[in-house]
Write a protein that holds these residues in place. Structure first.
Motif, mmCIF file in Angstrom:
data_model
loop_
_atom_site.group_PDB
_atom_site.id
_atom_site.type_symbol
_atom_site.label_atom_id
_atom_site.label_comp_id
_atom_site.label_asym_id
_atom_site.label_seq_id
_atom_site.Cartn_x
_atom_site.Cartn_y
_atom_site.Cartn_z
ATOM 1 N N ALA A 262 0.710 -1.276 -0.090
ATOM 2 C CA ALA A 262 -0.161 0.018 -0.091
ATOM 3 C C ALA A 262 0.817 1.361 0.003
ATOM 4 O O ALA A 262 1.877 1.295 0.819
ATOM 5 N N GLY A 263 0.437 2.053 -0.721
ATOM 6 C CA GLY A 263 0.917 3.553 -0.766
ATOM 7 C C GLY A 263 2.260 3.742 -1.646
ATOM 8 O O GLY A 263 2.539 4.668 -1.796
ATOM 9 N N GLY A 264 2.853 2.683 -1.608
ATOM 10 C CA GLY A 264 4.157 2.799 -2.559
ATOM 11 C C GLY A 264 5.374 3.549 -1.690
ATOM 12 O O GLY A 264 6.224 4.088 -2.387
ATOM 13 N N GLU A 265 5.065 3.667 -0.452
ATOM 14 C CA GLU A 265 5.889 4.431 0.506
ATOM 15 C C GLU A 265 6.380 3.754 1.721
ATOM 16 O O GLU A 265 5.598 3.502 2.503
ATOM 17 N N LEU A 266 7.582 3.987 2.151
ATOM 18 C CA LEU A 266 8.031 3.283 3.393
ATOM 19 C C LEU A 266 7.544 4.011 4.611
ATOM 20 O O LEU A 266 7.173 5.149 4.508
ATOM 21 N N GLY A 267 6.803 3.022 5.498
ATOM 22 C CA GLY A 267 6.259 3.610 6.565
ATOM 23 C C GLY A 267 6.995 4.548 7.438
ATOM 24 O O GLY A 267 8.107 4.455 7.728
ATOM 25 N N TYR A 268 6.614 5.745 7.942
ATOM 26 C CA TYR A 268 7.486 6.670 8.470
ATOM 27 C C TYR A 268 7.894 6.167 9.681
ATOM 28 O O TYR A 268 7.185 5.249 10.519
ATOM 29 N N GLU A 269 9.273 6.438 9.885
ATOM 30 C CA GLU A 269 10.037 5.947 11.258
ATOM 31 C C GLU A 269 9.790 7.119 12.038
ATOM 32 O O GLU A 269 9.735 8.235 11.864
ATOM 33 N N PRO A 270 9.851 6.852 13.511
ATOM 34 C CA PRO A 270 9.671 7.869 14.421
ATOM 35 C C PRO A 270 10.830 8.606 14.378
ATOM 36 O O PRO A 270 11.754 8.248 14.096
ATOM 37 N N ALA A 271 10.457 9.832 14.801
ATOM 38 C CA ALA A 271 11.704 10.945 14.695
ATOM 39 C C ALA A 271 12.678 10.652 15.774
ATOM 40 O O ALA A 271 12.374 10.176 16.937
ATOM 41 N N PRO A 272 13.753 10.454 15.653
ATOM 42 C CA PRO A 272 14.884 10.074 16.572
ATOM 43 C C PRO A 272 15.031 10.988 17.882
ATOM 44 O O PRO A 272 14.591 12.067 17.382
ATOM 45 N N VAL A 273 15.232 10.181 18.925
ATOM 46 C CA VAL A 273 15.528 10.983 20.159
ATOM 47 C C VAL A 273 16.976 11.066 20.529
ATOM 48 O O VAL A 273 17.486 10.177 20.711
ATOM 49 N N THR A 274 17.402 12.285 20.819
ATOM 50 C CA THR A 274 18.707 12.342 21.138
ATOM 51 C C THR A 274 19.045 12.840 22.745
ATOM 52 O O THR A 274 18.091 13.366 23.194
ATOM 53 N N ALA A 275 20.018 12.388 23.216
ATOM 54 C CA ALA A 275 20.241 12.650 24.737
ATOM 55 C C ALA A 275 20.386 14.227 24.898
ATOM 56 O O ALA A 275 21.044 14.780 23.959
ATOM 57 N N ALA A 276 19.783 14.711 25.921
ATOM 58 C CA ALA A 276 20.018 16.072 26.359
ATOM 59 C C ALA A 276 21.492 16.470 26.623
ATOM 60 O O ALA A 276 22.077 17.467 26.376
ATOM 61 N N ASN A 277 22.246 15.505 27.135
ATOM 62 C CA ASN A 277 23.702 15.720 27.631
ATOM 63 C C ASN A 277 24.559 14.972 26.546
ATOM 64 O O ASN A 277 24.471 13.888 26.602
ATOM 65 N N ASP A 278 25.136 15.767 25.768
ATOM 66 C CA ASP A 278 26.182 15.072 24.890
ATOM 67 C C ASP A 278 27.435 14.876 25.176
ATOM 68 O O ASP A 278 28.449 14.469 24.451
ATOM 69 N N GLY A 279 27.906 15.502 26.541
ATOM 70 C CA GLY A 279 29.148 15.404 26.774
ATOM 71 C C GLY A 279 30.137 16.369 26.608
ATOM 72 O O GLY A 279 31.301 16.365 26.918
ATOM 73 N N PHE A 280 29.631 17.257 26.023
ATOM 74 C CA PHE A 280 30.646 18.532 25.549
ATOM 75 C C PHE A 280 30.462 19.501 26.555
ATOM 76 O O PHE A 280 29.598 20.019 26.981
ATOM 77 N N ALA A 281 31.976 19.861 27.025
ATOM 78 C CA ALA A 281 32.162 20.672 28.103
ATOM 79 C C ALA A 281 32.165 22.018 27.699
ATOM 80 O O ALA A 281 33.102 22.571 26.588
ATOM 81 N N LEU A 282 31.236 23.019 28.076
ATOM 82 C CA LEU A 282 31.379 24.476 27.816
ATOM 83 C C LEU A 282 31.534 25.309 29.010
ATOM 84 O O LEU A 282 31.198 24.908 30.142
ATOM 85 N N SER A 283 32.474 26.327 28.960
ATOM 86 C CA SER A 283 32.877 27.134 30.202
ATOM 87 C C SER A 283 31.638 28.065 30.231
ATOM 88 O O SER A 283 30.782 28.408 29.134
ATOM 89 N N PRO A 284 31.646 28.872 31.559
ATOM 90 C CA PRO A 284 30.702 29.945 31.378
ATOM 91 C C PRO A 284 30.756 31.066 30.490
ATOM 92 O O PRO A 284 29.729 31.678 29.814
ATOM 93 N N GLU A 285 31.878 31.383 30.004
ATOM 94 C CA GLU A 285 32.060 32.452 29.034
ATOM 95 C C GLU A 285 31.780 31.936 27.801
ATOM 96 O O GLU A 285 31.196 32.438 26.707
ATOM 97 N N ASP A 286 32.029 30.604 27.345
ATOM 98 C CA ASP A 286 31.306 30.131 26.121
ATOM 99 C C ASP A 286 30.035 30.279 25.998
ATOM 100 O O ASP A 286 29.319 30.447 25.053
ATOM 101 N N ARG A 287 29.367 29.785 27.263
ATOM 102 C CA ARG A 287 27.975 29.897 27.054
ATOM 103 C C ARG A 287 27.359 31.350 27.044
ATOM 104 O O ARG A 287 26.465 31.368 26.333
ATOM 105 N N ARG A 288 28.038 32.142 27.662
ATOM 106 C CA ARG A 288 27.792 33.669 27.457
ATOM 107 C C ARG A 288 27.771 34.117 25.982
ATOM 108 O O ARG A 288 27.185 34.990 25.480
ATOM 109 N N CYS A 289 29.044 33.628 25.529
ATOM 110 C CA CYS A 289 29.193 33.966 23.771
ATOM 111 C C CYS A 289 27.932 33.275 22.865
ATOM 112 O O CYS A 289 27.202 33.996 22.198
ATOM 113 N N LEU A 290 27.719 32.031 23.398
ATOM 114 C CA LEU A 290 26.485 31.348 22.708
ATOM 115 C C LEU A 290 25.119 32.056 22.901
ATOM 116 O O LEU A 290 24.183 32.078 21.942
#
Length: 296
Positions: free
Chosen positions: A149-177
């Motif tokens: 049916a439909g000729g189309e692959l059924g939609y896969e659920p949108a992937p879920v990514t972890a909130a914490n990716d382990g990347f360290a940012l300093s307070p000044e880095d975050r102020r810049c961002l």
């Protein structure tokens, strides 16, 4: 049963290096090649224009270290509609990320696994939608699979990514961002952080001086980038010298004076710094922070 003529699936956050919406007829390329406008390369049969196309690029066959030409093409409104890669390529990603963050011009850039990349190469049309939904379509896909049916692959659920990716940012880095150090520093920090994550770095390091370019020819896009940074009213955070080989690069070096840069006619003693691509080096100079060496 009907033959499969289209595929629809969601990309993860790591698969979609630059988000956006775009659609284009497929044009395949293999590295090394120039991904922007310009004289056709020997490996570009027919010399077809990339403008407005869905550019499907195999990076495994060669290096893109000579430069993809995407930044110039995006600046000249002659770039592809979107780019699909078979592996993350730092040179291609940097040009697309800088165009998005500093020039406010988005070129969607995605990475697919081997199976889906092969399907992208076989597709006639590729469309990317908000939320990371990618649709491949075309008659050559009919022989790859079949679904009901439909000729189309059924939609896969949108992937879920972890909130914490382990990347360290300093307070000044975050102020810049967050924009606390000004719009130029904010855009530059976004570029630095995105490239650090792409490189697999776990943190950023302090930089006490910077050199941007050496024997490069930055062209009009380099002047456009500097003009945008000057317009935002910020300057280099660390002492910065600018390579001045070639007329265009000399103009670029002079334009950087407004940011606090110093033209340097003989950068031989700074070859190590020159190894960093000039768009990234420009951003590092704006924030005084650079990606730490990758751990893998």
């Amino acid at each position: 049963m009907r033959r499969l003529e289209s595929l629809s699936f969601y990309l993860s956050a790591t698969d979609c290096l630059v988000e956006g919406e775009a659609s284009g007829v497929v044009l395949t390329r293999a590295m090394p090649c120039r991904l922007g406008e310009g004289p056709p390369e020997r490996d570009e049969p027919g010399g077809e224009s990339v403008t407005g196309r869905a550019l499907v690029v195999s990076c495994r066959s060669g290096s893109s270290s000579a430069g993809a030409g995407l930044l110039e093409a995006i600046h000249a409104d002659q770039g592809p509609a979107l780019v699909v890669l078979d592996r993350p390529d730092q040179a291609v990603a940097l040009e697309a990320i800088v165009a998005e963050e500093i020039l406010s011009r988005s070129l969607p850039l995605v990475v697919l696994d081997d199976a889906r990349f092969a399907m992208a190469q076989a597709a006639h049309l590729i469309s990317l939608y908000r939320g990371g939904r990618l649709v491949l379509s075309g008659p050559r896909l009919a022989g790859l699979a079949s679904v009901t049916a439909g000729g189309e692959l059924g939609y896969e659920p949108a992937p879920v990514t972890a909130a914490n990716d382990g990347f360290a940012l300093s307070p000044e880095d975050r102020r810049c961002l967050d924009g606390g150090a000004g719009p130029a520093a904010q855009a530059a920090m976004r570029v630095v952080v995105r490239m650090a994550r792409l490189r697999g770095a776990r943190a950023l390091l302090d930089v006490d001086r910077m050199h941007v370019g050496s024997d490069i020819d930055v062209g009009p896009v380099g002047l456009a980038l500097v003009a945008r940074l000057v317009e935002w009213g910020d300057g280099f955070r660390v002492p910065t010298t600018i390579g001045a080989s070639g007329k265009a690069t000399t103009r670029f070096a002079e334009a950087c004076r407004a940011l606090g840069g110093m033209p340097l006619s003989d950068p031989a003693s700074l070859r190590a710094s020159a190894e960093m691509p000039w768009p990234l080096a420009l951003c590092v100079a704006m924030v005084g922070r650079a990606p730490a060496p990758s751990t893998h």
